[in-house]
Enzyme design. Sequence first.
Site, mmCIF file in Angstrom:
data_model
loop_
_atom_site.group_PDB
_atom_site.id
_atom_site.type_symbol
_atom_site.label_atom_id
_atom_site.label_comp_id
_atom_site.label_asym_id
_atom_site.label_seq_id
_atom_site.Cartn_x
_atom_site.Cartn_y
_atom_site.Cartn_z
ATOM 1 N N LYS A 49 -13.779 1.913 -2.663
ATOM 2 C CA LYS A 49 -14.593 2.284 -1.504
ATOM 3 C C LYS A 49 -15.831 3.049 -1.962
ATOM 4 O O LYS A 49 -16.946 2.803 -1.500
ATOM 5 C CB LYS A 49 -13.794 3.189 -0.557
ATOM 6 C CG LYS A 49 -12.852 2.465 0.370
ATOM 7 C CD LYS A 49 -12.312 3.452 1.398
ATOM 8 C CE LYS A 49 -11.225 2.855 2.244
ATOM 9 N NZ LYS A 49 -10.602 3.803 3.151
ATOM 10 N N HIS B 58 7.401 -27.300 0.122
ATOM 11 C CA HIS B 58 6.684 -28.355 -0.597
ATOM 12 C C HIS B 58 5.517 -27.774 -1.394
ATOM 13 O O HIS B 58 4.575 -28.482 -1.742
ATOM 14 C CB HIS B 58 6.208 -29.414 0.401
ATOM 15 C CG HIS B 58 7.358 -30.014 1.150
ATOM 16 N ND1 HIS B 58 8.017 -31.146 0.732
ATOM 17 C CD2 HIS B 58 8.018 -29.575 2.253
ATOM 18 C CE1 HIS B 58 9.016 -31.398 1.567
ATOM 19 N NE2 HIS B 58 9.037 -30.456 2.498
ATOM 20 N N GLU C 166 0.828 -1.206 0.000
ATOM 21 C CA GLU C 166 0.000 0.000 0.000
ATOM 22 C C GLU C 166 0.863 1.258 0.000
ATOM 23 O O GLU C 166 0.450 2.306 -0.497
ATOM 24 C CB GLU C 166 -0.920 -0.017 1.238
ATOM 25 C CG GLU C 166 -2.346 0.391 0.899
ATOM 26 C CD GLU C 166 -3.328 0.131 2.037
ATOM 27 O OE1 GLU C 166 -4.221 -0.687 1.832
ATOM 28 O OE2 GLU C 166 -3.214 0.741 3.113
HETATM 29 O O1 PA5 Z 1 -2.946 1.742 6.005
HETATM 30 C C1 PA5 Z 1 -4.035 2.255 5.837
HETATM 31 O O2 PA5 Z 1 -4.212 3.479 5.921
HETATM 32 C C2 PA5 Z 1 -5.240 1.401 5.522
HETATM 33 O O3 PA5 Z 1 -4.910 0.069 5.293
HETATM 34 C C3 PA5 Z 1 -6.232 1.467 6.667
HETATM 35 O O4 PA5 Z 1 -5.629 1.001 7.836
HETATM 36 C C4 PA5 Z 1 -7.497 0.648 6.377
HETATM 37 O O5 PA5 Z 1 -8.067 1.046 5.165
HETATM 38 C C5 PA5 Z 1 -8.505 0.833 7.507
HETATM 39 O O6 PA5 Z 1 -8.802 2.190 7.649
HETATM 40 P P1 PA5 Z 1 -9.467 2.777 8.936
HETATM 41 O O7 PA5 Z 1 -8.551 2.545 10.077
HETATM 42 O O8 PA5 Z 1 -9.637 4.219 8.639
HETATM 43 O O9 PA5 Z 1 -10.773 2.072 9.139
#
Ligand code: PA5
Length: 454
Positions: free
Chosen positions: A433, A319, A290
């Site tokens: 989203k 394996h 990410e």
């Molecule tokens: O690293 C990030 O920002 C994302 O992976 C968030 O942690 C994830 O989308 C969850 O978001 P939130 O904590 O706002 O619910």
Amino acid sequence: MSLTVNFGYALSKKLAGHGISNEMLKPALERTAKALDHIRTERGANKLPYLDLPEDGKTKAACKELADKYDGYENFLLSGIGGSSLGPLAIFNALGHPLHNMLSGAKRKNHPRFFALDNVDPVQVDALFNFCKPEKTVYNIISKSGATAETASASLIIFDLLKKRMGNDWKKNIVCTTDPTSGDLRKLCNDEKLQTLPLHSGVGGRFSVLTPVGLFPSYCLGFDVDAMLAGAAEMRERCLDSDVQKNPAAQMAALLYLFDSTQHKKMHVMMAYANGLYGMADWFRQLWAESLGKELDNEGRVVNVGPTPLKALGATDQHSQVQLYIEGPYDKVFLFLECKKFGKRVKLPELYDNVSSLNYLGGQTMNKLIAAEFAATREALAQRGRPSITITFPEIDAHAVGEFFMLWEMTTSLAGALYRINPYDQPGVELGKQLTYGLMGRAGFEDKAKGIKV
Ligand code: PA5
């Protein structure tokens, strides 16, 4: 005892042309040194608060105080996703007993069972809510933005269930970890006067494991939070060292960037040789993917960069995957996680002296076998020109876990600078989203979902 990182198997000396040469590494390390200077400046301007989380005693104390209230509770149900669940899951996997949830209360030292609701699978959701008795469960809702559909949907179930089952006491077992000032969850917590813990404003989800996201569950489960934070602080100092030859994050970022951008090794496989470190590979996968997978660079040019992090478990995946690793495309670099000293020593009985596939094992230990499997796999890969980097845990304890988190967070910051992208945002997940909101009928998003069928 500290984590050690061995870069030897990534260098061309050992790998007959497939590794990185000193000539290639030098300019990349020079760029990394500049990125380090920038990190120091940003830290000074309070723009990288994740670096100073180990010293945030106030938040730590708030987590401890709240955790003490739930002493003797049977279950801890975390509701969160991505950066709001992978850190606590990695900690639990590393520091908890492998069968923690199956042990009796006494054997768990009266710490709660631990469950993470990190998906919207109806069968999993139903099973967890039916299993956990509301009166004996602490519900930790974690969402930085306070708007994530998966976590929001679970929180509706939690609020409804507790209101029905606990009447006026319905707020007693809920702790929400969210942004200190903004977001719908923060507002709701303020309106309803729910108990909260702050998820520092300047710390993004995947950099948040050392905030209450990871600390509150750790206290509830009896893990050594002080050691974890001390480990993180020590690693931070190692990774701020301006002598980049000694700096593990600088070396790691420069090598992995070079493998991806000059050697076509875009698959970064983290292979843990300990079940307790497999969750670390999961946590790393999100952080690396990410943070570095980006369409635009810092100047707004389309670059579509980012290595693909993968995870594997040794010896199990020898394996399943190693045939591909050894003979398939030269597109991978391996990140081994090795454990020097396991919490147990398992001796192999001496039986069947006349069976050659058994008799050589008798009298040895399972510990030696997993160490041999790791050494053999790393060597076999090297002999076939497949590079690797090894991170060695002296043992799997809270200190090493804290070190590991900080090592990779700082490596990610540095790698972001080498790729010239912003490692702290995630614009690519926004569209999905918004389409989900549209499909679920959220006001303002109806147009987004036109033409899509569920
Ligand atoms: O690293 C990030 O920002 C994302 O992976 C968030 O942690 C994830 O989308 C969850 O978001 P939130 O904590 O706002 O619910």
